[in-house]
Design a protein around this motif. Structure first.
Motif, PDB file in Angstrom:
ATOM      1  N   GLY A  42       6.372  17.137  17.413  1.00  0.00           N
ATOM      2  CA  GLY A  42       7.537  17.310  16.546  1.00  0.00           C
ATOM      3  C   GLY A  42       7.570  16.371  15.357  1.00  0.00           C
ATOM      4  N   ILE A  43       6.956  15.184  15.474  1.00  0.00           N
ATOM      5  CA  ILE A  43       7.015  14.236  14.350  1.00  0.00           C
ATOM      6  C   ILE A  43       5.817  14.337  13.414  1.00  0.00           C
ATOM      7  CG2 ILE A  43       8.464  12.609  15.613  1.00  0.00           C
ATOM      8  CD1 ILE A  43       5.984  10.874  15.999  1.00  0.00           C
ATOM      9  N   ILE A  44       4.855  15.184  13.734  1.00  0.00           N
ATOM     10  CA  ILE A  44       3.672  15.317  12.868  1.00  0.00           C
ATOM     11  C   ILE A  44       4.039  15.688  11.430  1.00  0.00           C
ATOM     12  CG2 ILE A  44       1.626  16.742  12.444  1.00  0.00           C
ATOM     13  CD1 ILE A  44       0.986  16.502  15.415  1.00  0.00           C
ATOM     14  N   PRO A  45       4.941  16.643  11.180  1.00  0.00           N
ATOM     15  CA  PRO A  45       5.283  16.941   9.776  1.00  0.00           C
ATOM     16  C   PRO A  45       5.849  15.723   9.028  1.00  0.00           C
ATOM     17  CG  PRO A  45       6.088  18.670  11.206  1.00  0.00           C
ATOM     18  CD  PRO A  45       5.598  17.572  12.095  1.00  0.00           C
ATOM     19  N   ASN A  46       6.667  14.919   9.714  1.00  0.00           N
ATOM     20  CA  ASN A  46       7.216  13.718   9.084  1.00  0.00           C
ATOM     21  C   ASN A  46       6.106  12.728   8.739  1.00  0.00           C
ATOM     22  OD1 ASN A  46       9.776  14.774   9.480  1.00  0.00           O
ATOM     23  ND2 ASN A  46      10.024  13.758  11.435  1.00  0.00           N
ATOM     24  N   LEU A  47       5.167  12.543   9.649  1.00  0.00           N
ATOM     25  CA  LEU A  47       4.063  11.615   9.408  1.00  0.00           C
ATOM     26  C   LEU A  47       3.170  12.087   8.266  1.00  0.00           C
ATOM     27  CD1 LEU A  47       3.023  10.657  13.042  1.00  0.00           C
ATOM     28  CD2 LEU A  47       4.096   9.193  11.329  1.00  0.00           C
ATOM     29  N   VAL A  48       2.891  13.383   8.229  1.00  0.00           N
ATOM     30  CA  VAL A  48       2.056  13.922   7.151  1.00  0.00           C
ATOM     31  C   VAL A  48       2.755  13.717   5.807  1.00  0.00           C
ATOM     32  CG1 VAL A  48       1.108  16.052   6.168  1.00  0.00           C
ATOM     33  CG2 VAL A  48       0.812  15.556   8.591  1.00  0.00           C
ATOM     34  N   GLY A  49       4.038  13.993   5.747  1.00  0.00           N
ATOM     35  CA  GLY A  49       4.788  13.791   4.511  1.00  0.00           C
ATOM     36  C   GLY A  49       4.752  12.345   4.048  1.00  0.00           C
ATOM     37  N   MET A  50       4.906  11.411   5.001  1.00  0.00           N
ATOM     38  CA  MET A  50       4.873   9.997   4.653  1.00  0.00           C
ATOM     39  C   MET A  50       3.486   9.581   4.171  1.00  0.00           C
ATOM     40  SD  MET A  50       5.607   6.621   6.906  1.00  0.00           S
ATOM     41  CE  MET A  50       4.052   6.825   7.705  1.00  0.00           C
ATOM     42  N   MET A  51       2.439  10.053   4.826  1.00  0.00           N
ATOM     43  CA  MET A  51       1.068   9.716   4.427  1.00  0.00           C
ATOM     44  C   MET A  51       0.764  10.231   3.016  1.00  0.00           C
ATOM     45  SD  MET A  51      -0.243   8.076   6.903  1.00  0.00           S
ATOM     46  CE  MET A  51      -0.924   8.033   8.516  1.00  0.00           C
ATOM     47  N   VAL A  52       1.214  11.440   2.710  1.00  0.00           N
ATOM     48  CA  VAL A  52       1.003  12.001   1.374  1.00  0.00           C
ATOM     49  C   VAL A  52       1.742  11.159   0.333  1.00  0.00           C
ATOM     50  CG1 VAL A  52       1.510  13.992  -0.113  1.00  0.00           C
ATOM     51  CG2 VAL A  52       0.514  14.334   2.157  1.00  0.00           C
ATOM     52  N   ALA A  53       2.979  10.772   0.633  1.00  0.00           N
ATOM     53  CA  ALA A  53       3.760   9.963  -0.303  1.00  0.00           C
ATOM     54  C   ALA A  53       3.088   8.610  -0.559  1.00  0.00           C
ATOM     55  CB  ALA A  53       5.174   9.763   0.233  1.00  0.00           C
ATOM     56  N   ILE A  54       2.565   7.983   0.468  1.00  0.00           N
ATOM     57  CA  ILE A  54       1.877   6.700   0.311  1.00  0.00           C
ATOM     58  C   ILE A  54       0.624   6.877  -0.539  1.00  0.00           C
ATOM     59  CG2 ILE A  54       0.563   4.916   1.541  1.00  0.00           C
ATOM     60  CD1 ILE A  54       2.602   5.324   3.863  1.00  0.00           C
ATOM     61  N   SER A  55      -0.122   7.927  -0.266  1.00  0.00           N
ATOM     62  CA  SER A  55      -1.338   8.185  -1.046  1.00  0.00           C
ATOM     63  C   SER A  55      -1.017   8.405  -2.520  1.00  0.00           C
ATOM     64  CB  SER A  55      -2.079   9.403  -0.493  1.00  0.00           C
ATOM     65  OG  SER A  55      -2.500   9.154   0.818  1.00  0.00           O
ATOM     66  N   ILE A  56       0.033   9.152  -2.797  1.00  0.00           N
ATOM     67  CA  ILE A  56       0.443   9.404  -4.185  1.00  0.00           C
ATOM     68  C   ILE A  56       0.880   8.097  -4.842  1.00  0.00           C
ATOM     69  CG2 ILE A  56       2.214  10.515  -5.620  1.00  0.00           C
ATOM     70  CD1 ILE A  56       2.047  12.903  -3.664  1.00  0.00           C
ATOM     71  N   PHE A  57       1.633   7.273  -4.119  1.00  0.00           N
ATOM     72  CA  PHE A  57       2.115   5.996  -4.643  1.00  0.00           C
ATOM     73  C   PHE A  57       0.957   5.097  -5.057  1.00  0.00           C
ATOM     74  CE2 PHE A  57       3.568   1.559  -3.780  1.00  0.00           C
ATOM     75  CZ  PHE A  57       4.552   1.480  -4.758  1.00  0.00           C
ATOM     76  N   ARG A  58      -0.073   5.029  -4.227  1.00  0.00           N
ATOM     77  CA  ARG A  58      -1.217   4.168  -4.539  1.00  0.00           C
ATOM     78  C   ARG A  58      -2.125   4.798  -5.596  1.00  0.00           C
ATOM     79  NH1 ARG A  58      -4.038   1.485   0.411  1.00  0.00           N
ATOM     80  NH2 ARG A  58      -4.595   0.028  -1.225  1.00  0.00           N
ATOM     81  N   ALA A  59      -2.406   6.088  -5.476  1.00  0.00           N
ATOM     82  CA  ALA A  59      -3.341   6.740  -6.401  1.00  0.00           C
ATOM     83  C   ALA A  59      -2.765   6.884  -7.810  1.00  0.00           C
ATOM     84  CB  ALA A  59      -3.737   8.113  -5.859  1.00  0.00           C
ATOM     85  N   SER A  60      -1.458   6.966  -7.925  1.00  0.00           N
ATOM     86  CA  SER A  60      -0.828   7.147  -9.240  1.00  0.00           C
ATOM     87  C   SER A  60      -0.828   5.882 -10.079  1.00  0.00           C
ATOM     88  CB  SER A  60       0.610   7.633  -9.065  1.00  0.00           C
ATOM     89  OG  SER A  60       1.413   6.580  -8.544  1.00  0.00           O
ATOM     90  N   GLY A  61      -1.100   4.764  -9.457  1.00  0.00           N
ATOM     91  CA  GLY A  61      -1.052   3.492 -10.173  1.00  0.00           C
ATOM     92  C   GLY A  61       0.318   2.845 -10.143  1.00  0.00           C
ATOM     93  N   ALA A  62       1.256   3.442  -9.396  1.00  0.00           N
ATOM     94  CA  ALA A  62       2.616   2.890  -9.320  1.00  0.00           C
ATOM     95  C   ALA A  62       2.611   1.507  -8.669  1.00  0.00           C
ATOM     96  CB  ALA A  62       3.522   3.841  -8.551  1.00  0.00           C
ATOM     97  N   LEU A  63       1.768   1.308  -7.664  1.00  0.00           N
ATOM     98  CA  LEU A  63       1.695   0.004  -7.009  1.00  0.00           C
ATOM     99  C   LEU A  63       1.294  -1.071  -8.013  1.00  0.00           C
ATOM    100  CD1 LEU A  63       1.751  -1.794  -4.474  1.00  0.00           C
ATOM    101  CD2 LEU A  63      -0.614  -1.131  -4.068  1.00  0.00           C
ATOM    102  N   GLU A  64       0.246  -0.818  -8.768  1.00  0.00           N
ATOM    103  CA  GLU A  64      -0.215  -1.782  -9.757  1.00  0.00           C
ATOM    104  C   GLU A  64       0.833  -1.995 -10.849  1.00  0.00           C
ATOM    105  OE1 GLU A  64      -2.148   0.839  -8.765  1.00  0.00           O
ATOM    106  OE2 GLU A  64      -3.488  -0.310  -7.478  1.00  0.00           O
ATOM    107  N   PHE A  65       1.546  -0.943 -11.229  1.00  0.00           N
ATOM    108  CA  PHE A  65       2.589  -1.051 -12.242  1.00  0.00           C
ATOM    109  C   PHE A  65       3.685  -2.006 -11.797  1.00  0.00           C
ATOM    110  CE2 PHE A  65       6.737   0.430 -13.792  1.00  0.00           C
ATOM    111  CZ  PHE A  65       6.573   0.215 -15.146  1.00  0.00           C
ATOM    112  N   PHE A  66       4.200  -1.796 -10.582  1.00  0.00           N
ATOM    113  CA  PHE A  66       5.281  -2.643 -10.078  1.00  0.00           C
ATOM    114  C   PHE A  66       4.825  -4.089  -9.866  1.00  0.00           C
ATOM    115  CE2 PHE A  66       7.090   1.510  -8.639  1.00  0.00           C
ATOM    116  CZ  PHE A  66       8.200   1.476  -9.466  1.00  0.00           C
ATOM    117  N   VAL A  67       3.614  -4.262  -9.360  1.00  0.00           N
ATOM    118  CA  VAL A  67       3.075  -5.612  -9.190  1.00  0.00           C
ATOM    119  C   VAL A  67       2.947  -6.292 -10.554  1.00  0.00           C
ATOM    120  CG1 VAL A  67       1.025  -6.917  -8.523  1.00  0.00           C
ATOM    121  CG2 VAL A  67       1.931  -5.174  -6.989  1.00  0.00           C
TER     122      VAL A  67
END
Length: 171
Positions: A42-67
């Protein structure tokens, strides 16, 4: 000595107690495992959504921007900019923040200020978004906004406290 035997004693005690109370131990275990499996599915969809969001956050350069935004301010406070990504990664992902901490320790050493601060941050903060995703997804909580605010605020306090303690003790 007691702490070394606490878990084995509990593992032995619980089935023995259930046996004497006439509780079907194995059947109860299987029923619990069945419920756990359905919860995991039941929690697999939630985990997949979170993993995608983390990947987008790092790949987009947002992490480096905020740092990059807060690095100049933190360096005035003598906080090494190398540990700043942990402030963003730790609430998002335990594995990602642990990999980042491991890399910092390999690069700078465990007894360096950076290694000490990174290790203390790892122990002082939690993977808030992961915890909320898994636990709230498992029980079906739809509105977790207060838990999110409190969890992220706690992570911020843990991050600041970890840096402050390390700078006071080792700086």
């Amino acid at each position: 000595m007691l702490s070394a035997w606490a878990v084995p004693i509990m593992i032995a005690f619980i089935p023995l107690y259930a046996y004497f109370k006439k509780v079907p131990v194995y059947e109860s275990f299987v029923e619990g495992a069945k419920d756990g499996f359905s919860t995991a599915i039941g929690i697999i969809p939630n985990l997949v959504g979170m993993m995608v969001a983390i990947s987008i956050f790092r790949a987009s350069g947002a992490l480096e921007f905020f740092v990059g935004l807060i690095a100049p301010f933190m360096e005035r406070l003598h906080v090494p900019s190398e540990v700043l990504p942990l402030g963003f990664l730790r609430p998002l992902t335990g594995t990602g923040s642990l990999a980042f901490t491991t890399d910092l320790i390999k690069t700078y050493g465990p007894d360096s200020m950076i290694g000490r601060i990174a290790s203390t941050i790892q122990g002082s903060t939690d993977t808030t978004l992961y915890v909320l995703t898994v636990y709230f997804g498992a029980v079906g909580v739809k509105n977790g906004r207060y838990a999110l605010k409190v969890g992220l605020f706690s992570d911020l306090v843990g991050f600041i406290a970890a840096i402050t303690v390390c700078l006071l003790l080792f700086g």
